[in-house]
Write an enzyme that holds these catalytic residues in place. Sequence first.
Site, PDB file in Angstrom:
ATOM      1  N   HIS A  15      -9.803  11.036   1.828  1.00 45.90           N
ATOM      2  CA  HIS A  15      -8.901   9.886   1.747  1.00 45.90           C
ATOM      3  C   HIS A  15      -7.621  10.120   2.546  1.00 45.90           C
ATOM      4  CE1 HIS A  15      -6.306   6.903  -0.563  1.00 45.90           C
ATOM      5  NE2 HIS A  15      -7.371   6.185  -0.304  1.00 45.90           N
ATOM      6  N   ASP A  65      16.303  11.083  -8.859  1.00 39.27           N
ATOM      7  CA  ASP A  65      17.749  11.359  -8.803  1.00 39.27           C
ATOM      8  C   ASP A  65      18.322  11.184  -7.398  1.00 39.27           C
ATOM      9  OD1 ASP A  65      17.802  11.905 -11.499  1.00 39.27           O
ATOM     10  OD2 ASP A  65      17.593  14.072 -11.257  1.00 39.27           O
ATOM     11  N   HIS A  83       0.819  -1.217   0.000  1.00 37.98           N
ATOM     12  CA  HIS A  83       0.000   0.000   0.000  1.00 37.98           C
ATOM     13  C   HIS A  83       0.851   1.264   0.000  1.00 37.98           C
ATOM     14  CE1 HIS A  83      -3.335   2.588   1.818  1.00 37.98           C
ATOM     15  NE2 HIS A  83      -3.897   2.045   0.767  1.00 37.98           N
ATOM     16  N   LYS A 129      -4.659  10.443   5.328  1.00 40.07           N
ATOM     17  CA  LYS A 129      -4.071   9.595   6.374  1.00 40.07           C
ATOM     18  C   LYS A 129      -3.165  10.504   7.202  1.00 40.07           C
ATOM     19  CE  LYS A 129      -4.338   6.752   2.492  1.00 40.07           C
ATOM     20  NZ  LYS A 129      -5.673   6.246   2.670  1.00 40.07           N
ATOM     21  N   LYS A 167       3.186   4.377  -1.263  1.00 39.14           N
ATOM     22  CA  LYS A 167       3.318   5.232  -2.438  1.00 39.14           C
ATOM     23  C   LYS A 167       4.597   6.040  -2.241  1.00 39.14           C
ATOM     24  CE  LYS A 167      -1.306   4.754  -1.697  1.00 39.14           C
ATOM     25  NZ  LYS A 167      -1.929   4.409  -0.402  1.00 39.14           N
ATOM     26  N   ASP A 211      -1.293  16.736  19.883  1.00 38.72           N
ATOM     27  CA  ASP A 211      -1.050  18.062  20.451  1.00 38.72           C
ATOM     28  C   ASP A 211      -0.567  18.997  19.330  1.00 38.72           C
ATOM     29  OD1 ASP A 211      -1.839  17.065  22.906  1.00 38.72           O
ATOM     30  OD2 ASP A 211       0.203  16.538  23.510  1.00 38.72           O
TER      31      ASP A 211
END
Length: 400
Positions: free
Chosen positions: A318, A153, A146, A320, A148, A325
């Site tokens: 979507h 370079d 999952h 995440k 990404k 704090d």
Amino acid sequence: MKIITTLASIILLIFTWCLIDLKLGHKRYTKEAANTNYPPRKSEMTVFTSGKILFEDFTEEIKRAQDSIHILFYIVKNDQFSKDFLKLLQTKAETGVEVRLLADWVGSKQISRTTIRQLKRSGVHFSFSFKPKLPFLFYTIQKRNHRKITVIDGKIGYLGGFNIGREYINQGDKLNPWRDYHLKMTGEGVKDLQEVFLSDWFHDTNEDLRGTPAYFPNLKAGSQAHQVVVTNGCDLEQTLIGLIRQAKEKIIIGTPYFIPSNSLFHELREALSRNVSVTVIVPENSDHALVKEASFPYFRVLIKEGAAIMQFQRGFYHSKVILIDDTICDIGTANFDKRSCFLNGEINCLIYDRTFIEDVEKELAVDVAESKLMNGDKLSSMNLVRTAKESLASILSPFL
């Protein structure tokens, strides 16, 4: 009657096989899995919450690449946006830039054999990631990469929630606009992203490039303190528990799927009991069946104990992201659910820089402003259809 009995027996056998396969596969894999907490680093980071803006920047950086482009996505689709992305990689490979593309076997199932042949003819090194295999076929079908990650370079890195497809740039047929969080990184931390990519590449292709000096140029330290955390179906739960336990004033969680483990759920309730403010932002409309209903039993308890559950109204949420704090921000690929904790390969970044956290707080304030507070009484009212869906979702929750 015999037919019904036979069918019931077959279903029971399949269920039993899947359960045994899953448990044995997980046990074996977690012994071999390399979960890595990289050392604290300093980099310069930018957060993107718009796919259109992200991919404009992303595309320009790929066009400027001189030596190597390493990309891993969970989803690469077959729409025009995806085709343009793949064509750009082909063009760069044809100019002599080393291009490697990893795509999850399930998430990127729309990539055809013809497309793969075209990529390889242009010089793009391509592989599917986490392909199912025996002896634990059911487990390896469920276990997905999952992550990404993009490294250009060896100097510029990206990670976060966006994939490759037209819905991510607000051109989908539904669930528009698409709200997500994605990081761009320059500085020390890029070497960690490169190592994660090359480790995944080695896992899927058996080509070990992890010690290649050309992929690890000297990188200057940036100003923003952070730490890359990589998990492979274990240890994420403990990482999240550790974050929650540090909270003294507030916890904000942005996630499309809220299906916590029992331990995570317990820690959130403990936080509420010590007067920590808990806010959870989830989408009003879901993109997968039953994920919404799977979260309702947790929400009923949290609302009763003082949490604010916010349902995002403006398109699909979507993100995440977790804020503890004003001191720790977590952005990455992991959802707040059992699948990310116990099945998927994930990568997250813990950020400790105050200026960066202030920027994220502003984005989260937008998320909250574009959400409505979930009504606990309405959620607890009698609804037979919802109850039936919740029961089924509870059974399937580890796979949702």
